[in-house]
Write a protein that holds these residues in place. Structure first.
Motif, PDB file in Angstrom:
ATOM      1  N   PHE A  33      11.237   4.758  -9.830  1.00 15.12           N
ATOM      2  CA  PHE A  33      10.349   4.342 -10.892  1.00 15.12           C
ATOM      3  C   PHE A  33      10.773   3.114 -11.137  1.00 15.12           C
ATOM      4  O   PHE A  33      10.262   2.006 -11.223  1.00 15.12           O
ATOM      5  CB  PHE A  33       9.902   5.147 -11.909  1.00 15.12           C
ATOM      6  N   GLU A  34      12.154   3.164 -11.765  1.00 16.22           N
ATOM      7  CA  GLU A  34      12.781   1.875 -12.294  1.00 16.22           C
ATOM      8  C   GLU A  34      12.978   0.784 -11.176  1.00 16.22           C
ATOM      9  O   GLU A  34      12.846  -0.382 -11.570  1.00 16.22           O
ATOM     10  CB  GLU A  34      13.976   2.325 -12.952  1.00 16.22           C
ATOM     11  N   LEU A  35      13.773   1.358 -10.037  1.00 19.22           N
ATOM     12  CA  LEU A  35      13.836   0.438  -9.014  1.00 19.22           C
ATOM     13  C   LEU A  35      12.704  -0.317  -8.465  1.00 19.22           C
ATOM     14  O   LEU A  35      12.939  -1.420  -7.574  1.00 19.22           O
ATOM     15  CB  LEU A  35      14.569   1.175  -7.909  1.00 19.22           C
ATOM     16  N   SER A  36      11.714   0.141  -8.444  1.00 20.80           N
ATOM     17  CA  SER A  36      10.402  -0.381  -7.876  1.00 20.80           C
ATOM     18  C   SER A  36       9.689  -1.242  -8.886  1.00 20.80           C
ATOM     19  O   SER A  36       8.830  -1.984  -8.650  1.00 20.80           O
ATOM     20  CB  SER A  36       9.203   0.626  -7.582  1.00 20.80           C
ATOM     21  N   VAL A  53       0.965  -1.255   0.144  1.00 18.28           N
ATOM     22  CA  VAL A  53       0.225  -0.050  -0.020  1.00 18.28           C
ATOM     23  C   VAL A  53       0.959   1.055   0.009  1.00 18.28           C
ATOM     24  O   VAL A  53       1.782   1.292   0.747  1.00 18.28           O
ATOM     25  CB  VAL A  53      -0.912   0.005   1.261  1.00 18.28           C
ATOM     26  N   LEU A  54       0.535   2.173  -0.831  1.00 20.65           N
ATOM     27  CA  LEU A  54       1.382   3.292  -1.209  1.00 20.65           C
ATOM     28  C   LEU A  54       0.483   4.521  -0.917  1.00 20.65           C
ATOM     29  O   LEU A  54      -0.621   4.518  -1.568  1.00 20.65           O
ATOM     30  CB  LEU A  54       1.921   3.354  -2.393  1.00 20.65           C
ATOM     31  N   TRP A  55       0.852   5.406   0.219  1.00 21.74           N
ATOM     32  CA  TRP A  55      -0.010   6.749   0.518  1.00 21.74           C
ATOM     33  C   TRP A  55       0.591   7.734  -0.145  1.00 21.74           C
ATOM     34  O   TRP A  55       2.007   7.985   0.598  1.00 21.74           O
ATOM     35  CB  TRP A  55      -0.175   6.825   1.821  1.00 21.74           C
ATOM     36  N   ALA A  56       0.290   8.596  -0.953  1.00 24.25           N
ATOM     37  CA  ALA A  56       0.911   9.630  -1.871  1.00 24.25           C
ATOM     38  C   ALA A  56       2.391   9.416  -1.885  1.00 24.25           C
ATOM     39  O   ALA A  56       3.327  10.219  -1.538  1.00 24.25           O
ATOM     40  CB  ALA A  56       0.660  10.892  -0.777  1.00 24.25           C
ATOM     41  N   PRO A  57       2.716   8.355  -2.853  1.00 27.15           N
ATOM     42  CA  PRO A  57       3.955   8.075  -2.804  1.00 27.15           C
ATOM     43  C   PRO A  57       4.990   8.813  -3.577  1.00 27.15           C
ATOM     44  O   PRO A  57       4.687   9.321  -4.688  1.00 27.15           O
ATOM     45  CB  PRO A  57       3.802   6.643  -3.362  1.00 27.15           C
ATOM     46  N   ALA A  58       6.220   9.198  -2.843  1.00 21.90           N
ATOM     47  CA  ALA A  58       7.198  10.121  -3.439  1.00 21.90           C
ATOM     48  C   ALA A  58       8.229   9.544  -4.506  1.00 21.90           C
ATOM     49  O   ALA A  58       9.345   9.642  -4.109  1.00 21.90           O
ATOM     50  CB  ALA A  58       7.605  10.997  -2.459  1.00 21.90           C
ATOM     51  N   PHE A  59       7.550   8.906  -5.642  1.00 25.61           N
ATOM     52  CA  PHE A  59       8.485   8.163  -6.412  1.00 25.61           C
ATOM     53  C   PHE A  59       9.339   9.285  -7.171  1.00 25.61           C
ATOM     54  O   PHE A  59      10.611   9.008  -7.669  1.00 25.61           O
ATOM     55  CB  PHE A  59       7.703   7.301  -7.330  1.00 25.61           C
ATOM     56  N   ASN A  60       9.046  10.491  -7.270  1.00 25.60           N
ATOM     57  CA  ASN A  60       9.731  11.583  -8.047  1.00 25.60           C
ATOM     58  C   ASN A  60      10.435  12.496  -6.833  1.00 25.60           C
ATOM     59  O   ASN A  60      10.931  13.413  -7.156  1.00 25.60           O
ATOM     60  CB  ASN A  60       8.507  12.555  -8.625  1.00 25.60           C
ATOM     61  N   MET A  61      10.804  11.693  -5.807  1.00 27.83           N
ATOM     62  CA  MET A  61      11.512  12.560  -4.624  1.00 27.83           C
ATOM     63  C   MET A  61      12.946  13.032  -5.513  1.00 27.83           C
ATOM     64  O   MET A  61      13.382  14.235  -5.109  1.00 27.83           O
ATOM     65  CB  MET A  61      11.782  11.804  -3.602  1.00 27.83           C
ATOM     66  N   PRO A  62      13.663  12.366  -6.076  1.00 26.36           N
ATOM     67  CA  PRO A  62      14.901  12.796  -6.695  1.00 26.36           C
ATOM     68  C   PRO A  62      14.743  14.094  -7.521  1.00 26.36           C
ATOM     69  O   PRO A  62      15.427  14.700  -7.359  1.00 26.36           O
ATOM     70  CB  PRO A  62      15.477  11.860  -7.554  1.00 26.36           C
ATOM     71  N   ILE A 106       2.994   6.443 -11.705  1.00 30.04           N
ATOM     72  CA  ILE A 106       3.549   5.057 -11.183  1.00 30.04           C
ATOM     73  C   ILE A 106       2.346   3.938 -11.700  1.00 30.04           C
ATOM     74  O   ILE A 106       2.956   2.792 -11.858  1.00 30.04           O
ATOM     75  CB  ILE A 106       3.271   5.270  -9.696  1.00 30.04           C
ATOM     76  N   LEU A 107       1.189   4.149 -11.781  1.00 29.89           N
ATOM     77  CA  LEU A 107       0.419   2.954 -12.380  1.00 29.89           C
ATOM     78  C   LEU A 107       0.929   2.691 -13.597  1.00 29.89           C
ATOM     79  O   LEU A 107       0.790   1.605 -14.246  1.00 29.89           O
ATOM     80  CB  LEU A 107      -1.100   3.640 -12.342  1.00 29.89           C
ATOM     81  N   GLN A 108       1.199   3.568 -14.764  1.00 25.25           N
ATOM     82  CA  GLN A 108       1.503   3.419 -15.853  1.00 25.25           C
ATOM     83  C   GLN A 108       2.759   2.845 -16.358  1.00 25.25           C
ATOM     84  O   GLN A 108       2.927   1.998 -17.039  1.00 25.25           O
ATOM     85  CB  GLN A 108       1.385   4.832 -16.761  1.00 25.25           C
ATOM     86  N   GLU A 109       3.734   3.525 -15.615  1.00 24.01           N
ATOM     87  CA  GLU A 109       4.961   3.029 -15.803  1.00 24.01           C
ATOM     88  C   GLU A 109       5.713   1.929 -14.851  1.00 24.01           C
ATOM     89  O   GLU A 109       6.565   1.208 -15.217  1.00 24.01           O
ATOM     90  CB  GLU A 109       6.147   4.256 -15.341  1.00 24.01           C
ATOM     91  N   VAL A 110       5.006   1.618 -13.630  1.00 23.92           N
ATOM     92  CA  VAL A 110       5.543   0.652 -12.610  1.00 23.92           C
ATOM     93  C   VAL A 110       4.910  -0.550 -12.437  1.00 23.92           C
ATOM     94  O   VAL A 110       5.475  -1.815 -12.824  1.00 23.92           O
ATOM     95  CB  VAL A 110       5.937   1.309 -11.353  1.00 23.92           C
ATOM     96  N   TYR A 111       3.551  -0.424 -12.293  1.00 22.49           N
ATOM     97  CA  TYR A 111       2.806  -1.467 -11.824  1.00 22.49           C
ATOM     98  C   TYR A 111       1.429  -2.267 -12.767  1.00 22.49           C
ATOM     99  O   TYR A 111       1.465  -2.972 -12.709  1.00 22.49           O
ATOM    100  CB  TYR A 111       2.095  -1.186 -10.559  1.00 22.49           C
ATOM    101  N   GLY A 112       1.141  -1.454 -13.556  1.00 22.13           N
ATOM    102  CA  GLY A 112       0.150  -1.581 -14.741  1.00 22.13           C
ATOM    103  C   GLY A 112      -1.021  -2.486 -13.884  1.00 22.13           C
ATOM    104  O   GLY A 112      -1.566  -1.812 -12.928  1.00 22.13           O
ATOM    105  N   ASP A 113      -1.380  -3.385 -14.621  1.00 21.67           N
ATOM    106  CA  ASP A 113      -2.713  -4.094 -14.020  1.00 21.67           C
ATOM    107  C   ASP A 113      -2.527  -4.702 -12.666  1.00 21.67           C
ATOM    108  O   ASP A 113      -3.498  -4.956 -12.008  1.00 21.67           O
ATOM    109  CB  ASP A 113      -3.027  -5.163 -15.079  1.00 21.67           C
ATOM    110  N   ASN A 114      -1.332  -4.602 -12.067  1.00 24.21           N
ATOM    111  CA  ASN A 114      -1.222  -5.379 -10.723  1.00 24.21           C
ATOM    112  C   ASN A 114      -1.728  -4.200  -9.603  1.00 24.21           C
ATOM    113  O   ASN A 114      -1.727  -4.352  -8.421  1.00 24.21           O
ATOM    114  CB  ASN A 114       0.211  -5.412 -10.379  1.00 24.21           C
TER     115      ASN A 114
END
Length: 258
Positions: A185-188, A134-143, A214-222
Motif C-alpha cells: 500500500f505504502e510503496l504504491s 489497470v489492476l485486476w483483483a490486486p493483491a496489495f495485502n499479499m504480505p 486501495i482506493l481510500q489509502e493509495v489512489y484517491g480521486d485518481n
C-alpha cells in the motif's frame, strides 16, 4: 500479430509474447502485463491472451512475460521471490521501451492479483514511464495473507521442511521472509496517472474490501473501480471475463490513445 520474444539479464532468460496491431508501420501504445502468484503469461482461461488480442484490435500493442521461475522462463518456482519479480518487472518495462514499435510516451501496466501488487509498485517507481494503470483483483495485502492465513495453514510444514507444496509448486522459505518486508500500500502511493481497478464481489483470494482500501489509502480521486457482481478472483465466467476485458480496453484506449 504476435511473436515470441525473450531477453536475458543477470544470466536469467525471461520468455514472453509480444502483440502488435496488424500492419503496424509506426510506434504504438503498449501495455505491459504482469501475471499473478503461481500464474503465467497466459493466465487462467487464457484471459491474458484474450486481453492482448482485444488490445490489438484497437491499435494497442502488449507484452506478457513469464516471471523468473514461472511458465517458460528460466528458473524454478522455488527460486521466486517478490523482490525478484519486482526486478523482473523493471527489466520487462525496459525491454518494452527498447522496442522500435513502442511509443514510450504511451505505456500502460496491467497486473492480476500479485501481478497487480507488482504493477502498483512499478507504476510508482517509474511514474515517468507509466501513463496508465489497470489492476485486476490486486493483491496489495499479499504480505498479510502470507504472514497470517498462510502461516496458520502452512507454518509448521514450512518450519519443518523449509518449503511447502502448493499444488505441485515448491514455495520456499525465502519467499515468505522476503515478502514480509513489503508494505505494498505504502510503496504504491504517489503514482499520479489514472488507475482502473477491476474486482469481483465474490473474490475468494483477495477480498473485495481490499480494493476499498486501495482506493481510500493509495489512489484517491485518481482511481475508479469497476465492480463485477458475483465474480471470482480471475473472472472465470464468460460474462465476467467479457466485462473485465471490455472495461480495461476502453480505459487504455482513453488514457493511451485519447
Amino acid at each position: 500479430m504476435q511473436k515470441a520474444v525473450e531477453f536475458t539479464y543477470n544470466g536469467k532468460t525471461l520468455r514472453g509474447m509480444l502483440h502488435l496491431p496488424e500492419g503496424v508501420s509506426e510506434k504504438v501504445p503498449m501495455v505491459v502485463m504482469f501475471h499473478g502468484f503461481t500464474g503465467n503469461k497466459v493466465e487462467s482461461h487464457f484471459i491474458f491472451v484474450k486481453m492482448s488480442r482485444a488490445l490489438e484490435k484497437v491499435g494497442i500493442g502488449s507484452v506478457r512475460f513469464d516471471f523468473y521461475g514461472s511458465g517458460e522462463s528460466d528458473g524454478d518456482f522455488s527460486e521466486m521471490t517478490f523482490s525478484g519479480e519486482l526486478e523482473d518487472a523493471r527489466q520487462i518495462l525496459d525491454f518494452v521501451k527498447r522496442q522500435p514499435t513502442t511509443d514510450v510516451e504511451r505505456i500502460g501496466l496491467l497486473g492480476l492479483s500479485m501481478g497487480g501488487a507488482i504493477a502498483g509498485i512499478i507504476a510508482r517507481e517509474r511514474k515517468e514511464d507509466v501513463k496508465a494503470l489497470v489492476l485486476w483483483a490486486p493483491a496489495f495485502n499479499m504480505p498479510e495473507l502470507i504472514m497470517g492465513e498462510g502461516a496458520r495453514q502452512y507454518g509448521a510444514i514450512m518450519e519443518s521442511l523449509g518449503y511447502v507444496d502448493i499444488g505441485g509448486l515448491k514455495l520456499d522459505r525465502a519467499f515468505v521472509e522476503d515478502i514480509a518486508k513489503f508494505n505494498i500500500f505504502e510503496l504504491s502511493r504517489g503514482y499520479e496517472g489514472k488507475v482502473l481497478i477491476v474486482h469481483g464481489t465474490n473474490d475468494e483470494a483477495i477480498e473485495y474490501r481490499i480494493s476499498d482500501r486501495i482506493l481510500q489509502e493509495v489512489y484517491g480521486d485518481n482511481a475508479f473501480r469497476v465492480t463485477i457482481e458475483g465474480a471470482d478472483h480471475t473472472f472465470k465466467n464468460l460474462e465476467w471475463e467479457r466485462k473485465a476485458i471490455e472495461e480495461s480496453v476502453k480505459f487504455f484506449e482513453r488514457e493511451l490513445k485519447g
